[in-house]
Motif scaffolding. Structure first.
Motif, PDB file in Angstrom:
ATOM      1  N   VAL A  32      -1.089  -5.898   0.465  1.00  0.00           N
ATOM      2  CA  VAL A  32      -2.201  -4.925   0.425  1.00  0.00           C
ATOM      3  C   VAL A  32      -1.630  -3.533   0.680  1.00  0.00           C
ATOM      4  N   ARG A  33      -0.730  -3.435   1.644  1.00  0.00           N
ATOM      5  CA  ARG A  33      -0.100  -2.148   1.964  1.00  0.00           C
ATOM      6  C   ARG A  33       0.589  -1.568   0.728  1.00  0.00           C
ATOM      7  N   GLN A  34       1.480  -2.355   0.108  1.00  0.00           N
ATOM      8  CA  GLN A  34       2.282  -1.827  -1.011  1.00  0.00           C
ATOM      9  C   GLN A  34       1.423  -1.591  -2.253  1.00  0.00           C
ATOM     10  N   ILE A 107       6.585  12.005  -4.121  1.00  0.00           N
ATOM     11  CA  ILE A 107       6.905  12.848  -5.295  1.00  0.00           C
ATOM     12  C   ILE A 107       5.731  13.709  -5.733  1.00  0.00           C
ATOM     13  N   PHE A 108       4.512  13.240  -5.447  1.00  0.00           N
ATOM     14  CA  PHE A 108       3.342  13.962  -5.970  1.00  0.00           C
ATOM     15  C   PHE A 108       2.911  15.110  -5.070  1.00  0.00           C
ATOM     16  N   ASN A 109       3.736  15.361  -4.050  1.00  0.00           N
ATOM     17  CA  ASN A 109       3.423  16.483  -3.156  1.00  0.00           C
ATOM     18  C   ASN A 109       4.217  17.738  -3.499  1.00  0.00           C
ATOM     19  N   GLU A 154       3.181   1.167 -20.701  1.00  0.00           N
ATOM     20  CA  GLU A 154       2.651   2.538 -20.793  1.00  0.00           C
ATOM     21  C   GLU A 154       3.602   3.554 -20.164  1.00  0.00           C
ATOM     22  N   GLU A 155       4.322   3.133 -19.103  1.00  0.00           N
ATOM     23  CA  GLU A 155       5.284   4.048 -18.474  1.00  0.00           C
ATOM     24  C   GLU A 155       6.383   4.419 -19.469  1.00  0.00           C
ATOM     25  N   SER A 156       6.739   3.461 -20.354  1.00  0.00           N
ATOM     26  CA  SER A 156       7.816   3.760 -21.336  1.00  0.00           C
ATOM     27  C   SER A 156       7.372   4.899 -22.238  1.00  0.00           C
ATOM     28  N   MET A 194      11.864   8.998  -4.314  1.00  0.00           N
ATOM     29  CA  MET A 194      10.767   8.067  -4.673  1.00  0.00           C
ATOM     30  C   MET A 194      11.115   6.633  -4.321  1.00  0.00           C
ATOM     31  N   PHE A 195      12.416   6.308  -4.342  1.00  0.00           N
ATOM     32  CA  PHE A 195      12.826   4.899  -4.139  1.00  0.00           C
ATOM     33  C   PHE A 195      12.742   4.477  -2.674  1.00  0.00           C
ATOM     34  N   GLY A 196      12.372   5.442  -1.802  1.00  0.00           N
ATOM     35  CA  GLY A 196      12.219   5.097  -0.390  1.00  0.00           C
ATOM     36  C   GLY A 196      13.458   5.434   0.419  1.00  0.00           C
ATOM     37  N   THR A 217      16.744  -3.820  -3.592  1.00  0.00           N
ATOM     38  CA  THR A 217      16.520  -2.930  -2.446  1.00  0.00           C
ATOM     39  C   THR A 217      16.329  -1.488  -2.947  1.00  0.00           C
ATOM     40  N   ASN A 218      15.911  -0.606  -2.048  1.00  0.00           N
ATOM     41  CA  ASN A 218      15.705   0.809  -2.395  1.00  0.00           C
ATOM     42  C   ASN A 218      16.987   1.421  -2.949  1.00  0.00           C
ATOM     43  N   ASP A 219      18.093   1.193  -2.247  1.00  0.00           N
ATOM     44  CA  ASP A 219      19.357   1.832  -2.669  1.00  0.00           C
ATOM     45  C   ASP A 219      19.854   1.274  -4.002  1.00  0.00           C
ATOM     46  N   PHE A 264      12.442  14.330   3.214  1.00  0.00           N
ATOM     47  CA  PHE A 264      11.699  13.120   2.793  1.00  0.00           C
ATOM     48  C   PHE A 264      10.661  12.748   3.849  1.00  0.00           C
ATOM     49  N   TRP A 265      11.086  12.598   5.097  1.00  0.00           N
ATOM     50  CA  TRP A 265      10.161  12.150   6.152  1.00  0.00           C
ATOM     51  C   TRP A 265       9.103  13.207   6.451  1.00  0.00           C
ATOM     52  N   GLN A 266       9.458  14.485   6.258  1.00  0.00           N
ATOM     53  CA  GLN A 266       8.452  15.552   6.414  1.00  0.00           C
ATOM     54  C   GLN A 266       7.344  15.366   5.373  1.00  0.00           C
TER      55      GLN A 266
HETATM   56  N1  3HC Z   1       6.657   8.129  -0.590  1.00  0.00           N
HETATM   57  C1  3HC Z   1       5.837   7.833   0.450  1.00  0.00           C
HETATM   58  N2  3HC Z   1       6.092   6.845   1.339  1.00  0.00           N
HETATM   59  C2  3HC Z   1       7.212   6.123   1.154  1.00  0.00           C
HETATM   60  C3  3HC Z   1       8.100   6.354   0.079  1.00  0.00           C
HETATM   61  C4  3HC Z   1       7.784   7.417  -0.820  1.00  0.00           C
HETATM   62  N3  3HC Z   1       8.563   7.732  -1.838  1.00  0.00           N
HETATM   63  N4  3HC Z   1       9.111   5.458   0.161  1.00  0.00           N
HETATM   64  C5  3HC Z   1       8.863   4.704   1.254  1.00  0.00           C
HETATM   65  N5  3HC Z   1       7.736   5.111   1.853  1.00  0.00           N
HETATM   66  C6  3HC Z   1       7.150   4.571   3.079  1.00  0.00           C
HETATM   67  C7  3HC Z   1       6.798   3.103   2.919  1.00  0.00           C
HETATM   68  O1  3HC Z   1       5.494   2.970   2.377  1.00  0.00           O
HETATM   69  C8  3HC Z   1       6.913   2.618   4.365  1.00  0.00           C
HETATM   70  O2  3HC Z   1       5.759   3.005   5.089  1.00  0.00           O
HETATM   71  P1  3HC Z   1       4.585   1.920   5.389  1.00  0.00           P
HETATM   72  O3  3HC Z   1       5.265   0.744   6.080  1.00  0.00           O
HETATM   73  O4  3HC Z   1       3.625   2.638   6.262  1.00  0.00           O
HETATM   74  O5  3HC Z   1       4.015   1.545   4.045  1.00  0.00           O
HETATM   75  C9  3HC Z   1       8.063   3.453   4.921  1.00  0.00           C
HETATM   76  O6  3HC Z   1       8.157   4.618   4.087  1.00  0.00           O
HETATM   77  C10 3HC Z   1       9.397   2.707   4.941  1.00  0.00           C
HETATM   78  O7  3HC Z   1       9.755   2.427   3.597  1.00  0.00           O
HETATM   79  P2  3HC Z   1      10.146   0.944   3.128  1.00  0.00           P
HETATM   80  O8  3HC Z   1      11.337   1.046   2.230  1.00  0.00           O
HETATM   81  O9  3HC Z   1      10.253   0.046   4.313  1.00  0.00           O
HETATM   82  O10 3HC Z   1       8.829   0.571   2.311  1.00  0.00           O
HETATM   83  P3  3HC Z   1       8.694  -0.420   1.048  1.00  0.00           P
HETATM   84  O11 3HC Z   1       9.497  -1.658   1.271  1.00  0.00           O
HETATM   85  O12 3HC Z   1       7.261  -0.537   0.794  1.00  0.00           O
HETATM   86  O13 3HC Z   1       9.408   0.389  -0.146  1.00  0.00           O
HETATM   87  C11 3HC Z   1       8.584   1.491  -2.136  1.00  0.00           C
HETATM   88  C12 3HC Z   1       8.827   1.597  -0.624  1.00  0.00           C
HETATM   89  C13 3HC Z   1       9.951   1.358  -2.832  1.00  0.00           C
HETATM   90  C14 3HC Z   1       7.842   2.715  -2.633  1.00  0.00           C
HETATM   91  C15 3HC Z   1       7.776   0.201  -2.371  1.00  0.00           C
HETATM   92  O14 3HC Z   1       6.607   0.266  -1.622  1.00  0.00           O
HETATM   93  C16 3HC Z   1       7.378   0.012  -3.836  1.00  0.00           C
HETATM   94  O15 3HC Z   1       8.187  -0.393  -4.651  1.00  0.00           O
HETATM   95  N6  3HC Z   1       6.099   0.297  -4.142  1.00  0.00           N
HETATM   96  C17 3HC Z   1       5.577   0.044  -5.496  1.00  0.00           C
HETATM   97  C18 3HC Z   1       5.915   1.161  -6.433  1.00  0.00           C
HETATM   98  C19 3HC Z   1       5.289   2.483  -6.008  1.00  0.00           C
HETATM   99  O16 3HC Z   1       4.461   2.560  -5.154  1.00  0.00           O
HETATM  100  N7  3HC Z   1       5.740   3.553  -6.628  1.00  0.00           N
HETATM  101  C20 3HC Z   1       5.210   4.867  -6.242  1.00  0.00           C
HETATM  102  C21 3HC Z   1       5.193   5.735  -7.390  1.00  0.00           C
HETATM  103  S1  3HC Z   1       3.971   5.252  -8.542  1.00  0.00           S
HETATM  104  C22 3HC Z   1       4.393   6.177  -9.838  1.00  0.00           C
HETATM  105  O17 3HC Z   1       5.442   6.695  -9.855  1.00  0.00           O
HETATM  106  C23 3HC Z   1       3.415   6.316 -10.933  1.00  0.00           C
HETATM  107  C24 3HC Z   1       4.024   6.769 -12.201  1.00  0.00           C
HETATM  108  O18 3HC Z   1       3.019   6.759 -13.151  1.00  0.00           O
HETATM  109  C25 3HC Z   1       4.618   8.111 -12.149  1.00  0.00           C
END
Ligand code: 3HC
Length: 307
Positions: A32-34, A107-109, A154-156, A194-196, A217-219, A264-266
């Motif tokens: 639900v969170r993700q 990214i959207f900020n 659609e993203e493509s 964006m990758f976290g 993973t993110n990296d 990023f964290w800001q």
């Molecule tokens: N922006 C905001 N918050 C972020 C972030 C980012 N770029 N990356 C990480 N975070 C947050 C996480 O949500 C988490 O906080 P939470 O526990 O309160 O949710 C914290 O930072 C630690 O990060 P983690 O790596 O532990 O978190 P995840 O395992 O959830 O990984 C993620 C983050 C890679 C973004 C994963 O959630 C994911 O793959 N999500 C699905 C894809 C997604 O949401 N993409 C966002 C962009 S959508 C988009 O681009 C639309 C397109 O049309 C342009």
């Protein structure tokens, strides 16, 4: 117990967990969170580019941009529907977004200062989204995986229209080429964010990988995106703003510079260039739409009485 063993068997076999299946509370909660935050990102993501619909330089560009922004809205609705299969309530998720109790993509900020940003967002932001979302077509939760299949198609289109827009500008005047380069300079590092956070600081990755919610993973995904994008930048004729970016034969990947994790964290914490504006806009849209929700509820209640 038997239900838990069945859940683990389904995940281990790379099959899909479906809404009516037993699942650990933690699995449901992190999904639900993700998924909610993914949906929020799509909806908020309409704002930066929507800002340029009325100022697109041609009818063709306006039509393409309109289609893209509408797609993002659809992706958001798709993903809210996937979250609802887990028992989440869409109105509650919207409240959480507006009250800052749930996140959306950093990214959207950032502001969209020129029309070149529309191209760079398509190329880099949607390109990064594709890197992140294609593996999610194989995520263990069925409704999420299936939603991703259409979203990725659609993203493509989003990524290609952005790249084609930039190719056109790069074949234009020096002023247009400079506009593209300035846009790449502003969006490159936020796209990597964006990758976290780095895997070492990622609180959710380990468990999400065990549950096969995340497949990389993110990296790993960040590295894949850098490796994919460098040749595209060369073809485009732009310079990626990272003096440490270079091919590492031994690794078989590009080395790149240190990301500014303080920034990023800001931004994630609400202190980015446009966070307040994005949420204020979303809040106003929600308030302006209250009458539609009330009318739909009244109509449904009336139909109920008559039935
Ligand atoms: N922006 C905001 N918050 C972020 C972030 C980012 N770029 N990356 C990480 N975070 C947050 C996480 O949500 C988490 O906080 P939470 O526990 O309160 O949710 C914290 O930072 C630690 O990060 P983690 O790596 O532990 O978190 P995840 O395992 O959830 O990984 C993620 C983050 C890679 C973004 C994963 O959630 C994911 O793959 N999500 C699905 C894809 C997604 O949401 N993409 C966002 C962009 S959508 C988009 O681009 C639309 C397109 O049309 C342009």
């Amino acid at each position: 117990m038997e239900l838990e063993r069945e859940f683990e068997r389904v995940v281990a076999a790379d099959h899909r967990v479906e809404p009516r299946d037993w699942m650990p509370d933690g699995y449901r909660k992190t999904l639900v969170r993700q998924i909610a935050q993914h949906a929020h990102s799509e909806i908020i993501g309409m704002q930066p580019e929507g800002n340029w619909i009325s100022r697109a330089p041609s009818l063709r560009r306006k039509a393409i941009l309109l289609a893209k922004v509408q797609d993002e809205a659809g992706h958001g609705l798709y993903l809210y529907a996937a979250a609802e299969t887990l028992g989440a309530d869409r109105a509650d998720l919207t409240d959480k977004l507006i009250e800052g109790r749930q996140k959306y993509s950093s990214i959207f900020n950032y502001p969209t200062l020129s029309f070149a940003d529309v191209g760079v967002i398509g190329w880099l932001v949607d390109g990064a989204a594709i890197c992140n979302q294609v593996p999610l077509c194989r995520t263990s939760y069925g409704p999420y995986a299936r939603a991703m299949i259409r979203v990725c198609k659609e993203e493509s289109f989003h990524q290609r229209q952005g790249y084609e827009l930039l190719l056109t500008m790069m074949r234009g005047t020096q002023e247009q080429r400079d506009m593209v380069q300035r846009s790449v300079d502003r969006w490159w590092w936020p796209s990597l964010m964006m990758f976290g956070p780095p895997d070492t600081e990622s609180t959710n990755t380990e468990q999400s990988m065990k549950w096969r919610i995340k497949r990389h993973t993110n990296d790993e995904l960040r590295q894949k995106f850098v490796d994919m994008t460098v040749p595209q930048a060369e073809k485009l004729g732009v310079t990626l703003p990272d003096p440490d970016l270079k091919w590492n034969e031994e690794r078989g990947h590009h080395d790149f510079g240190e990301i500014d994790w303080t920034e990023f964290w800001q931004v994630v914490g609400g202190d980015g260039p446009c966070n307040a504006q994005r949420i204020a806009h979303r809040r106003k849209a929600h308030e302006d739409g209250a009458w539609v929700r009330e009318a739909a509820a009244a109509y449904a209640a009336k139909k109920e009485q008559v039935a």
